[in-house]
Motif scaffolding. Structure first.
Motif, PDB file in Angstrom:
ATOM      1  N   VAL A 162       0.843  -1.202   0.000  1.00 45.33           N
ATOM      2  CA  VAL A 162       0.000   0.000   0.000  1.00 45.33           C
ATOM      3  C   VAL A 162       0.876   1.250   0.000  1.00 45.33           C
ATOM      4  O   VAL A 162       0.616   2.216  -0.732  1.00 45.33           O
ATOM      5  CB  VAL A 162      -0.954  -0.003   1.213  1.00 45.33           C
ATOM      6  CG1 VAL A 162      -1.657   1.352   1.350  1.00 45.33           C
ATOM      7  CG2 VAL A 162      -1.985  -1.124   1.076  1.00 45.33           C
ATOM      8  N   LEU A 163       1.931   1.250   0.801  1.00 47.51           N
ATOM      9  CA  LEU A 163       2.831   2.400   0.868  1.00 47.51           C
ATOM     10  C   LEU A 163       3.504   2.652  -0.476  1.00 47.51           C
ATOM     11  O   LEU A 163       3.636   3.799  -0.916  1.00 47.51           O
ATOM     12  CB  LEU A 163       3.885   2.176   1.948  1.00 47.51           C
ATOM     13  CG  LEU A 163       4.928   3.290   2.101  1.00 47.51           C
ATOM     14  CD1 LEU A 163       4.259   4.609   2.489  1.00 47.51           C
ATOM     15  CD2 LEU A 163       5.983   2.908   3.131  1.00 47.51           C
ATOM     16  N   ARG A 164       3.908   1.572  -1.148  1.00 50.67           N
ATOM     17  CA  ARG A 164       4.562   1.715  -2.450  1.00 50.67           C
ATOM     18  C   ARG A 164       3.623   2.378  -3.456  1.00 50.67           C
ATOM     19  O   ARG A 164       4.018   3.288  -4.193  1.00 50.67           O
ATOM     20  CB  ARG A 164       5.009   0.348  -2.965  1.00 50.67           C
ATOM     21  CG  ARG A 164       5.791   0.414  -4.274  1.00 50.67           C
ATOM     22  CD  ARG A 164       6.292  -0.946  -4.694  1.00 50.67           C
ATOM     23  NE  ARG A 164       7.263  -1.482  -3.738  1.00 50.67           N
ATOM     24  CZ  ARG A 164       7.015  -2.480  -2.901  1.00 50.67           C
ATOM     25  NH1 ARG A 164       5.825  -3.077  -2.916  1.00 50.67           N
ATOM     26  NH2 ARG A 164       7.946  -2.896  -2.082  1.00 50.67           N
ATOM     27  N   LEU A 165       2.376   1.964  -3.453  1.00 51.15           N
ATOM     28  CA  LEU A 165       1.402   2.537  -4.378  1.00 51.15           C
ATOM     29  C   LEU A 165       1.066   3.975  -3.991  1.00 51.15           C
ATOM     30  O   LEU A 165       0.913   4.848  -4.857  1.00 51.15           O
ATOM     31  CB  LEU A 165       0.136   1.680  -4.406  1.00 51.15           C
ATOM     32  CG  LEU A 165       0.328   0.254  -4.948  1.00 51.15           C
ATOM     33  CD1 LEU A 165      -0.943  -0.573  -4.736  1.00 51.15           C
ATOM     34  CD2 LEU A 165       0.709   0.283  -6.428  1.00 51.15           C
ATOM     35  N   LEU A 166       0.963   4.234  -2.698  1.00 45.66           N
ATOM     36  CA  LEU A 166       0.705   5.584  -2.218  1.00 45.66           C
ATOM     37  C   LEU A 166       1.829   6.519  -2.658  1.00 45.66           C
ATOM     38  O   LEU A 166       1.583   7.649  -3.100  1.00 45.66           O
ATOM     39  CB  LEU A 166       0.576   5.553  -0.695  1.00 45.66           C
ATOM     40  CG  LEU A 166       0.283   6.845   0.070  1.00 45.66           C
ATOM     41  CD1 LEU A 166      -0.418   6.514   1.383  1.00 45.66           C
ATOM     42  CD2 LEU A 166       1.561   7.628   0.371  1.00 45.66           C
ATOM     43  N   ALA A 167       3.067   6.048  -2.558  1.00 47.17           N
ATOM     44  CA  ALA A 167       4.222   6.864  -2.933  1.00 47.17           C
ATOM     45  C   ALA A 167       4.266   7.138  -4.428  1.00 47.17           C
ATOM     46  O   ALA A 167       4.872   8.119  -4.863  1.00 47.17           O
ATOM     47  CB  ALA A 167       5.512   6.169  -2.489  1.00 47.17           C
ATOM     48  N   GLN A 168       3.621   6.293  -5.209  1.00 47.92           N
ATOM     49  CA  GLN A 168       3.555   6.508  -6.652  1.00 47.92           C
ATOM     50  C   GLN A 168       2.467   7.509  -7.022  1.00 47.92           C
ATOM     51  O   GLN A 168       2.294   7.842  -8.191  1.00 47.92           O
ATOM     52  CB  GLN A 168       3.304   5.182  -7.355  1.00 47.92           C
ATOM     53  CG  GLN A 168       4.493   4.217  -7.270  1.00 47.92           C
ATOM     54  CD  GLN A 168       4.158   2.824  -7.773  1.00 47.92           C
ATOM     55  OE1 GLN A 168       3.014   2.541  -8.144  1.00 47.92           O
ATOM     56  NE2 GLN A 168       5.147   1.946  -7.787  1.00 47.92           N
ATOM     57  N   SER A 182     -11.153  -3.174  -0.294  1.00 46.43           N
ATOM     58  CA  SER A 182     -12.064  -2.041  -0.261  1.00 46.43           C
ATOM     59  C   SER A 182     -11.293  -0.759   0.051  1.00 46.43           C
ATOM     60  O   SER A 182     -10.184  -0.796   0.603  1.00 46.43           O
ATOM     61  CB  SER A 182     -13.139  -2.256   0.800  1.00 46.43           C
ATOM     62  OG  SER A 182     -12.565  -2.218   2.095  1.00 46.43           O
ATOM     63  N   GLU A 183     -11.920   0.378  -0.297  1.00 42.03           N
ATOM     64  CA  GLU A 183     -11.298   1.657   0.044  1.00 42.03           C
ATOM     65  C   GLU A 183     -11.182   1.806   1.553  1.00 42.03           C
ATOM     66  O   GLU A 183     -10.212   2.385   2.061  1.00 42.03           O
ATOM     67  CB  GLU A 183     -12.103   2.814  -0.543  1.00 42.03           C
ATOM     68  CG  GLU A 183     -11.946   2.994  -2.038  1.00 42.03           C
ATOM     69  CD  GLU A 183     -12.566   4.282  -2.520  1.00 42.03           C
ATOM     70  OE1 GLU A 183     -12.203   5.361  -1.993  1.00 42.03           O
ATOM     71  OE2 GLU A 183     -13.426   4.219  -3.418  1.00 42.03           O
ATOM     72  N   GLY A 184     -12.164   1.270   2.276  1.00 46.35           N
ATOM     73  CA  GLY A 184     -12.108   1.333   3.729  1.00 46.35           C
ATOM     74  C   GLY A 184     -10.881   0.619   4.281  1.00 46.35           C
ATOM     75  O   GLY A 184     -10.250   1.091   5.231  1.00 46.35           O
ATOM     76  N   SER A 185     -10.546  -0.519   3.671  1.00 45.69           N
ATOM     77  CA  SER A 185      -9.360  -1.259   4.110  1.00 45.69           C
ATOM     78  C   SER A 185      -8.090  -0.475   3.822  1.00 45.69           C
ATOM     79  O   SER A 185      -7.153  -0.462   4.632  1.00 45.69           O
ATOM     80  CB  SER A 185      -9.302  -2.617   3.423  1.00 45.69           C
ATOM     81  OG  SER A 185     -10.385  -3.434   3.828  1.00 45.69           O
ATOM     82  N   VAL A 186      -8.061   0.184   2.655  1.00 48.41           N
ATOM     83  CA  VAL A 186      -6.893   1.009   2.319  1.00 48.41           C
ATOM     84  C   VAL A 186      -6.725   2.116   3.358  1.00 48.41           C
ATOM     85  O   VAL A 186      -5.629   2.352   3.870  1.00 48.41           O
ATOM     86  CB  VAL A 186      -7.034   1.608   0.909  1.00 48.41           C
ATOM     87  CG1 VAL A 186      -5.887   2.598   0.646  1.00 48.41           C
ATOM     88  CG2 VAL A 186      -7.028   0.519  -0.151  1.00 48.41           C
ATOM     89  N   LYS A 187      -7.825   2.801   3.683  1.00 44.92           N
ATOM     90  CA  LYS A 187      -7.766   3.878   4.675  1.00 44.92           C
ATOM     91  C   LYS A 187      -7.285   3.352   6.021  1.00 44.92           C
ATOM     92  O   LYS A 187      -6.518   4.028   6.726  1.00 44.92           O
ATOM     93  CB  LYS A 187      -9.139   4.520   4.817  1.00 44.92           C
ATOM     94  CG  LYS A 187      -9.573   5.323   3.601  1.00 44.92           C
ATOM     95  CD  LYS A 187     -10.947   5.935   3.819  1.00 44.92           C
ATOM     96  CE  LYS A 187     -11.397   6.735   2.612  1.00 44.92           C
ATOM     97  NZ  LYS A 187     -12.747   7.325   2.792  1.00 44.92           N
ATOM     98  N   ALA A 188      -7.725   2.141   6.381  1.00 44.65           N
ATOM     99  CA  ALA A 188      -7.300   1.557   7.660  1.00 44.65           C
ATOM    100  C   ALA A 188      -5.799   1.286   7.656  1.00 44.65           C
ATOM    101  O   ALA A 188      -5.106   1.553   8.644  1.00 44.65           O
ATOM    102  CB  ALA A 188      -8.077   0.270   7.932  1.00 44.65           C
ATOM    103  N   HIS A 189      -5.288   0.749   6.530  1.00 45.87           N
ATOM    104  CA  HIS A 189      -3.845   0.491   6.434  1.00 45.87           C
ATOM    105  C   HIS A 189      -3.058   1.791   6.506  1.00 45.87           C
ATOM    106  O   HIS A 189      -2.018   1.866   7.183  1.00 45.87           O
ATOM    107  CB  HIS A 189      -3.526  -0.241   5.126  1.00 45.87           C
ATOM    108  CG  HIS A 189      -3.890  -1.692   5.138  1.00 45.87           C
ATOM    109  ND1 HIS A 189      -3.344  -2.591   6.028  1.00 45.87           N
ATOM    110  CD2 HIS A 189      -4.740  -2.410   4.352  1.00 45.87           C
ATOM    111  CE1 HIS A 189      -3.841  -3.802   5.803  1.00 45.87           C
ATOM    112  NE2 HIS A 189      -4.695  -3.709   4.795  1.00 45.87           N
ATOM    113  N   VAL A 190      -3.536   2.823   5.808  1.00 45.69           N
ATOM    114  CA  VAL A 190      -2.840   4.101   5.830  1.00 45.69           C
ATOM    115  C   VAL A 190      -2.839   4.681   7.236  1.00 45.69           C
ATOM    116  O   VAL A 190      -1.824   5.184   7.720  1.00 45.69           O
ATOM    117  CB  VAL A 190      -3.486   5.091   4.833  1.00 45.69           C
ATOM    118  CG1 VAL A 190      -2.892   6.495   5.015  1.00 45.69           C
ATOM    119  CG2 VAL A 190      -3.294   4.617   3.395  1.00 45.69           C
ATOM    120  N   SER A 191      -3.972   4.589   7.924  1.00 50.82           N
ATOM    121  CA  SER A 191      -4.061   5.099   9.296  1.00 50.82           C
ATOM    122  C   SER A 191      -3.073   4.396  10.213  1.00 50.82           C
ATOM    123  O   SER A 191      -2.406   5.032  11.050  1.00 50.82           O
ATOM    124  CB  SER A 191      -5.481   4.928   9.835  1.00 50.82           C
ATOM    125  OG  SER A 191      -6.397   5.711   9.102  1.00 50.82           O
TER     126      SER A 191
END
Length: 216
Positions: A162-168, A182-191
């Protein structure tokens, strides 16, 4: 409705930005400021979703104003608006807590998309700024890379992805599609990564990723 305060010492620039943003039905410019100190007062008064803030203005420059807004009005997302891509300004803005770095010559549609992305909780760096950051981090002090990799050691494999994709520069929806979650899961990982890495926002996460890896 996304509420925005525009701060720039040039009236024509403010009018142009307002004109572009208000072509979008979901964006409203609630106030304009001609200085950093005025921007602070208007943010406290209007509590906007986003402050678009020029770097160099009288009465306290934009970088100083950004630091104050991020510290005292954290619900307002700060995006720097400038003609500069010089790395020192970008890095100071990011460390102050700004979640966007936009260029004044970007296309009108790109400006609207950037405001919407920031309002949705995503970070936004104009492409030329991203390239500038990448150049900086590729030429970084190796010790910074080692420290960044040590900080990432506590992340799970999925968090790293997730971090790699966020950095891109991918938004939550794009990361969700790529990772089949889900987008909710992404938000949870980022948090969780924000807590683990002691970061204030997504852009600071991306900065650590750039420091740690050459291929981000």
């Amino acid at each position: 409705m996304i509420s925005v305060v525009v701060a720039d010492d040039e009236q024509l620039v403010r009018a142009g930005i307002r004109g572009v943003l208000e072509t979008a039905e979901d964006i409203m410019v609630v106030a304009e400021a001609a200085s950093g100190s005025e921007a602070l007062r208007l943010v406290h008064r209007h509590q906007p979703d986003i402050l678009l803030l020029d770097i160099h203005m009288p009465g306290g420059d934009g970088l100083a104003a950004a630091e104050m807004v991020c510290k005292h009005v954290p619900a307002t997302a700060v995006a720097m608006l400038t003609t500069f891509t010089y790395d020192r300004y970008v890095q100071r803005a990011l460390h102050s807590g700004a979640v966007g770095f936009l260029l004044k010559d970007m296309e009108p549609r790109a400006l609207i998309d950037a405001v919407r992305a920031i309002a949705a909780g995503d970070a936004f760096l104009a492409p030329r700024v991203t390239r500038s950051l990448l150049t900086t981090f590729r030429d970084r002090d190796p010790r910074r890379g080692n420290r960044a990799r040590a900080r990432l050691a506590g992340l799970t494999d999925l968090e790293r992805k997730v971090l790699r994709l966020l950095a891109q520069g991918l938004a939550n929806a794009e990361i969700a599609r790529s990772c089949r979650m889900s987008e909710g899961s992404v938000k949870a990982h980022v948090s969780r990564m924000l807590v683990k890495l002691d970061c204030g926002n997504r852009v600071q996460l991306a900065a650590i990723a750039y420091d740690a890896e050459d291929n981000y």
